[in-house]
Design an enzyme around this catalytic site. Structure first.
Site, PDB file in Angstrom:
ATOM      1  N   ASP A   1      35.380  44.945 -26.580  1.00 27.87           N
ATOM      2  CA  ASP A   1      35.238  44.878 -28.034  1.00 27.87           C
ATOM      3  C   ASP A   1      36.555  45.054 -28.781  1.00 27.87           C
ATOM      4  OD1 ASP A   1      35.771  47.511 -27.582  1.00 27.87           O
ATOM      5  OD2 ASP A   1      34.082  48.305 -28.722  1.00 27.87           O
ATOM      6  N   ASN A   2      37.689  44.812 -28.103  1.00 25.86           N
ATOM      7  CA  ASN A   2      38.960  44.923 -28.833  1.00 25.86           C
ATOM      8  C   ASN A   2      39.903  43.797 -28.407  1.00 25.86           C
ATOM      9  OD1 ASN A   2      41.153  46.102 -26.810  1.00 25.86           O
ATOM     10  ND2 ASN A   2      39.189  47.059 -26.345  1.00 25.86           N
TER      11      ASN A   2
ATOM     12  N   LYS B   1      29.905  56.109 -17.159  1.00 28.42           N
ATOM     13  CA  LYS B   1      29.191  54.840 -17.359  1.00 28.42           C
ATOM     14  C   LYS B   1      29.197  53.998 -16.088  1.00 28.42           C
ATOM     15  CE  LYS B   1      29.536  53.807 -22.297  1.00 28.42           C
ATOM     16  NZ  LYS B   1      30.057  52.853 -23.290  1.00 28.42           N
TER      17      LYS B   1
ATOM     18  N   CYS C   1      32.667  47.150 -33.580  1.00 28.07           N
ATOM     19  CA  CYS C   1      31.232  47.445 -33.666  1.00 28.07           C
ATOM     20  C   CYS C   1      31.010  48.904 -34.060  1.00 28.07           C
ATOM     21  CB  CYS C   1      30.547  47.149 -32.335  1.00 28.07           C
ATOM     22  SG  CYS C   1      30.486  45.389 -31.966  1.00 28.07           S
TER      23      CYS C   1
ATOM     24  N   GLY D   1      27.711  47.221 -24.339  1.00 32.65           N
ATOM     25  CA  GLY D   1      26.686  46.387 -24.954  1.00 32.65           C
ATOM     26  C   GLY D   1      26.477  45.060 -24.246  1.00 32.65           C
TER      27      GLY D   1
ATOM     28  N   SER E   1      24.870  57.398 -28.777  1.00 31.25           N
ATOM     29  CA  SER E   1      24.905  56.211 -29.651  1.00 31.25           C
ATOM     30  C   SER E   1      24.948  54.913 -28.855  1.00 31.25           C
ATOM     31  CB  SER E   1      26.115  56.277 -30.584  1.00 31.25           C
ATOM     32  OG  SER E   1      27.324  56.149 -29.852  1.00 31.25           O
ATOM     33  N   ASN E   2      25.223  54.989 -27.535  1.00 37.92           N
ATOM     34  CA  ASN E   2      25.238  53.789 -26.688  1.00 37.92           C
ATOM     35  C   ASN E   2      23.837  53.256 -26.410  1.00 37.92           C
ATOM     36  OD1 ASN E   2      27.785  55.276 -24.529  1.00 37.92           O
ATOM     37  ND2 ASN E   2      28.051  54.177 -26.448  1.00 37.92           N
ATOM     38  N   LEU E   3      22.847  54.149 -26.421  1.00 39.85           N
ATOM     39  CA  LEU E   3      21.533  53.795 -25.884  1.00 39.85           C
ATOM     40  C   LEU E   3      20.763  52.800 -26.754  1.00 39.85           C
ATOM     41  CD1 LEU E   3      20.373  57.274 -24.528  1.00 39.85           C
ATOM     42  CD2 LEU E   3      21.677  55.488 -23.378  1.00 39.85           C
ATOM     43  N   GLN E   4      21.237  52.570 -27.982  1.00 45.50           N
ATOM     44  CA  GLN E   4      20.594  51.602 -28.873  1.00 45.50           C
ATOM     45  C   GLN E   4      20.783  50.170 -28.366  1.00 45.50           C
ATOM     46  OE1 GLN E   4      23.201  49.940 -30.683  1.00 45.50           O
ATOM     47  NE2 GLN E   4      22.241  49.001 -32.467  1.00 45.50           N
TER      48      GLN E   4
ATOM     49  N   CYS F   1      38.384  57.939 -43.510  1.00 48.18           N
ATOM     50  CA  CYS F   1      37.372  56.962 -43.086  1.00 48.18           C
ATOM     51  C   CYS F   1      36.713  57.512 -41.824  1.00 48.18           C
ATOM     52  CB  CYS F   1      37.998  55.582 -42.867  1.00 48.18           C
ATOM     53  SG  CYS F   1      39.230  55.540 -41.541  1.00 48.18           S
TER      54      CYS F   1
END
Length: 396
Positions: free
Chosen positions: A145-146, A101, A207, A56, A84-87, A354
């Site tokens: 992101d971690n 990637k 995220c 992102g 789901s990455n393309l958003q 979950c």
């Protein structure tokens, strides 16, 4: 705000010997800015920048650094492109789904600017490779992101004396800062001065669990890229010693002063960052030991007709996307407040799930403490269930 906010730093990179005719044409809009000019562009040409992740934040940052003429760009990335990455990960396209990637990012970078050199590092950043890798670059950009990777990036950057630009995003908010322990004039500080300890496990959703407004990535990444260009060329006032906080819903930017914390221990070595950050809390790990079932074991339990209370502890918006048939939604916060415990049937075995198994492990600890000793949770969550048993289930 203290008065010494006027932080200016010397340029990070020496200028290259020359710009070619093609480069002068390409970068002309930079060259006619007095603060950048030919010398600034030569510094960009000579710069080696390492971007951690082509996700992102990495996506827009890589594209703009390439367009700006950063001569050597390194990309650390081991993942493959998912739909789901393309958003938000705009460096990749529909035809890249399933591709590396790193390879996809390289193609996009070279399509924007064939004059740059792209180095791919297709591996997971680890304590045994970070220092050697960082020493090959002038500047590091961290958009991971971690928390485990963030502390690793920080500590490795400190050990090699390199500055790095840090950014993070969640839902509608983002943060950016510059950290450089060895900055001149006593201005040095690092990520541990801002966050001495990682948050408790399970406290801050990723995220993937909490979501992110796709276009927020562009806002934060553009600030990260701007900071990189300022550091390389020595112009303006970098975010060293300041944390920029952006709220997309209010459309507000504010900066908070960060000071060197004398209590921050000196970084002398890299550690086990997964253990330091702890993916789940100790209580959750203890509860899950011996009380974790696989998707196949859950299916067998359901098929056997054993009385179960299948509880989905995700948020309602996640439930609306998908859920396991026969489950009941009781979100994790209602367990934390204690309200949910009264809803749990005492004559059936509670089975919690979950998205990936982290939140359900935390809830399992609460449920067991309340006396439901036979409660279990689903290993790998609904992601694992779908992969193994319902491959057609829509996933987010």
């Amino acid at each position: 705000m203290s008065a010494n906010l006027d932080v200016s730093l010397p340029p990070l990179v020496e200028p290259a010997a020359e710009l070619t005719r093609e480069e002068v044409t390409r970068y002309s809009r930079h060259l006619i800015i007095p603060d950048v000019g030919v010398i600034g562009q030569k510094r960009l040409k000579n710069a080696k920048v390492l971007v951690i992740g082509a996700g992102g934040l990495g996506s827009p940052t890589l594209l703009y650094l390439a367009a700006a003429g950063v001569g050597t760009i390194g990309i650390v990335e081991f993942d493959v492109v998912d739909e789901s990455n393309l958003q938000r990960q705009i460096i990749h396209g529909q035809s890249d789904i399933g591709r590396s990637k790193a390879q996809s990012a390289k193609d996009s970078v070279l399509e924007i600017n064939p004059l740059v050199t792209v180095n791919l590092h297709e591996f997971r950043l680890e304590p045994d490779n970070a220092v050697d890798l960082f020493s090959q670059y002038d500047l590091i950009l961290d958009g991971t992101d971690n928390f485990a990777t963030r502390y690793l990036v920080n500590d490795a950057a400190v050990l090699v004396g390199k500055p790095y630009v840090w950014g993070s995003i969640y839902r509608f908010e983002g943060q950016v800062s510059v950290f450089w322990e060895d900055a001149p004039d006593g201005l040095g500080l690092n990520y541990r001065d801002l966050y001495p300890e990682p948050p408790p496990p399970g406290m801050v959703p990723s995220c993937a669990e909490g979501g992110v407004l796709g276009i927020l990535c562009a806002s934060i990444a553009s600030v990260m890229g701007t900071e990189a260009i300022k550091l390389i060329t020595g112009i303006g006032e970098p975010l060293l010693g300041r944390l920029m906080v952006y709220d997309a819903l209010e459309m507000s930017y504010r900066t908070i002063r960060i000071r060197k914390d004398p209590a921050t221990p000196k970084i002398t070595e890299l550690i086990d960052y997964e253990a330091f950050c702890g993916v789940v809390s100790e209580a959750a790990a203890d509860a899950a030991a011996g009380s974790t079932i696989t998707p196949l074991e859950l299916k067998d339990l359901i098929d056997s007709g054993k009385p179960l209370a299948l509880i989905d502890v995700r948020e309602p918006v996640e439930w609306d996307i998908n859920h396991i048939e026969g489950a009941e939604l009781i979100p994790k916060p209602s367990f934390e407040s204690g309200d949910a415990l009264a809803k749990l049937p005492v004559d059936r075995t509670p089975v919690l799930y979950c998205k990936t198994g982290i939140r359900s492990a935390e809830v399992l600890a609460i449920v067991k403490k309340a006396g439901f000793s036979d409660a279990v949770h689903l290993q790998g969550g609904i992601v694992a269930w779908a992969k193994q048993l319902e491959p057609d289930m829509v996933m987010y």
